[in-house]
Write a protein that holds these residues in place. Structure first.
Motif, PDB file in Angstrom:
ATOM      1  N   THR A  80       0.863  -1.180   0.000  1.00  0.00           N
ATOM      2  CA  THR A  80       0.000   0.000   0.000  1.00  0.00           C
ATOM      3  C   THR A  80       0.898   1.228   0.000  1.00  0.00           C
ATOM      4  O   THR A  80       2.100   1.138   0.247  1.00  0.00           O
ATOM      5  N   MET A  81       0.308   2.384  -0.281  1.00  0.00           N
ATOM      6  CA  MET A  81       1.087   3.617  -0.348  1.00  0.00           C
ATOM      7  C   MET A  81       0.638   4.587   0.738  1.00  0.00           C
ATOM      8  O   MET A  81      -0.561   4.741   0.979  1.00  0.00           O
ATOM      9  N   ALA A  82       1.600   5.244   1.327  1.00  0.00           N
ATOM     10  CA  ALA A  82       1.340   6.325   2.275  1.00  0.00           C
ATOM     11  C   ALA A  82       1.831   7.602   1.614  1.00  0.00           C
ATOM     12  O   ALA A  82       3.026   7.777   1.407  1.00  0.00           O
ATOM     13  N   CYS A  83       0.910   8.495   1.261  1.00  0.00           N
ATOM     14  CA  CYS A  83       1.260   9.696   0.499  1.00  0.00           C
ATOM     15  C   CYS A  83       1.112  10.949   1.357  1.00  0.00           C
ATOM     16  O   CYS A  83       0.183  11.048   2.160  1.00  0.00           O
ATOM     17  N   VAL A  84       2.043  11.879   1.168  1.00  0.00           N
ATOM     18  CA  VAL A  84       1.988  13.178   1.846  1.00  0.00           C
ATOM     19  C   VAL A  84       2.253  14.273   0.820  1.00  0.00           C
ATOM     20  O   VAL A  84       2.958  14.061  -0.165  1.00  0.00           O
ATOM     21  N   ASP A  85       1.665  15.438   1.062  1.00  0.00           N
ATOM     22  CA  ASP A  85       1.900  16.585   0.176  1.00  0.00           C
ATOM     23  C   ASP A  85       3.288  17.153   0.426  1.00  0.00           C
ATOM     24  O   ASP A  85       3.748  17.219   1.561  1.00  0.00           O
ATOM     25  N   GLU A  86       3.929  17.598  -0.641  1.00  0.00           N
ATOM     26  CA  GLU A  86       5.213  18.301  -0.548  1.00  0.00           C
ATOM     27  C   GLU A  86       4.894  19.796  -0.434  1.00  0.00           C
ATOM     28  O   GLU A  86       4.807  20.502  -1.433  1.00  0.00           O
ATOM     29  N   GLN A  87       4.707  20.265   0.796  1.00  0.00           N
ATOM     30  CA  GLN A  87       4.241  21.630   1.047  1.00  0.00           C
ATOM     31  C   GLN A  87       5.202  22.691   0.520  1.00  0.00           C
ATOM     32  O   GLN A  87       4.778  23.684  -0.064  1.00  0.00           O
ATOM     33  N   GLU A  88       6.500  22.522   0.735  1.00  0.00           N
ATOM     34  CA  GLU A  88       7.458  23.533   0.288  1.00  0.00           C
ATOM     35  C   GLU A  88       7.470  23.653  -1.226  1.00  0.00           C
ATOM     36  O   GLU A  88       7.510  24.750  -1.775  1.00  0.00           O
ATOM     37  N   ALA A  89       7.413  22.522  -1.916  1.00  0.00           N
ATOM     38  CA  ALA A  89       7.390  22.555  -3.384  1.00  0.00           C
ATOM     39  C   ALA A  89       6.108  23.200  -3.885  1.00  0.00           C
ATOM     40  O   ALA A  89       6.122  23.961  -4.861  1.00  0.00           O
ATOM     41  N   GLN A  90       4.996  22.941  -3.218  1.00  0.00           N
ATOM     42  CA  GLN A  90       3.731  23.530  -3.645  1.00  0.00           C
ATOM     43  C   GLN A  90       3.727  25.045  -3.471  1.00  0.00           C
ATOM     44  O   GLN A  90       3.163  25.765  -4.291  1.00  0.00           O
ATOM     45  N   MET A  91       4.372  25.552  -2.428  1.00  0.00           N
ATOM     46  CA  MET A  91       4.449  27.004  -2.250  1.00  0.00           C
ATOM     47  C   MET A  91       5.303  27.638  -3.348  1.00  0.00           C
ATOM     48  O   MET A  91       5.015  28.735  -3.814  1.00  0.00           O
TER      49      MET A  91
END
Length: 125
Positions: free
Chosen positions: A71-82
């Motif tokens: 299974t996959m555990a995904c998180v947002d890349e907050q710094e890249a999104q900013m």
């Protein structure tokens, strides 16, 4: 009578509007066998009868780690999104596509020209 018809038309227009969230995958990359990156673009479309417009657009990146049970555990890349979405942080002026002109460079002080060496005389033949 006209007021009632206009009120009903306005109510139908407002109640007939809908907003839909949409996503499009723009890139996928396996960094290694257990690390996966997913980039996508997300926006909202609002429809009023025959009119529609796009708003609230975001470019997003997710980092997914593959677990032992596959299974996959995904998180947002907050710094890249900013960095990808400066329109939401207010750090970029989007009024013009032209870059700002650079300030003129200061002139370097002129150096004195070196004195010329005296010319050698050629021997007479």
């Amino acid at each position: 009578m006209k007021k009632i018809i206009l009120l009903c038309f306005f109510a139908a227009l407002v109640l007939g509007a809908c907003t839909v969230e949409k996503r499009v995958v723009t890139a996928k990359h396996w960094a290694n066998p257990s690390l996966y990156y997913l980039a996508y673009f997300e926006w909202e479309e609002t429809y009023f009868l025959v009119f529609n417009w796009f708003h609230n657009d975001w470019s997003k990146i997710k980092r997914c780690n593959v677990r032992d049970d596959n299974t996959m555990a995904c998180v947002d890349e907050q710094e890249a999104q900013m960095i990808l979405n400066p329109q939401h942080t207010g750090e970029v002026d989007r009024t013009s596509g032209a870059p700002a002109e650079a300030a003129p460079a200061e002139a370097a002080p002129a150096e004195a020209a070196p004195a010329e060496a005296p010319a050698e005389e050629a021997p007479a033949e």
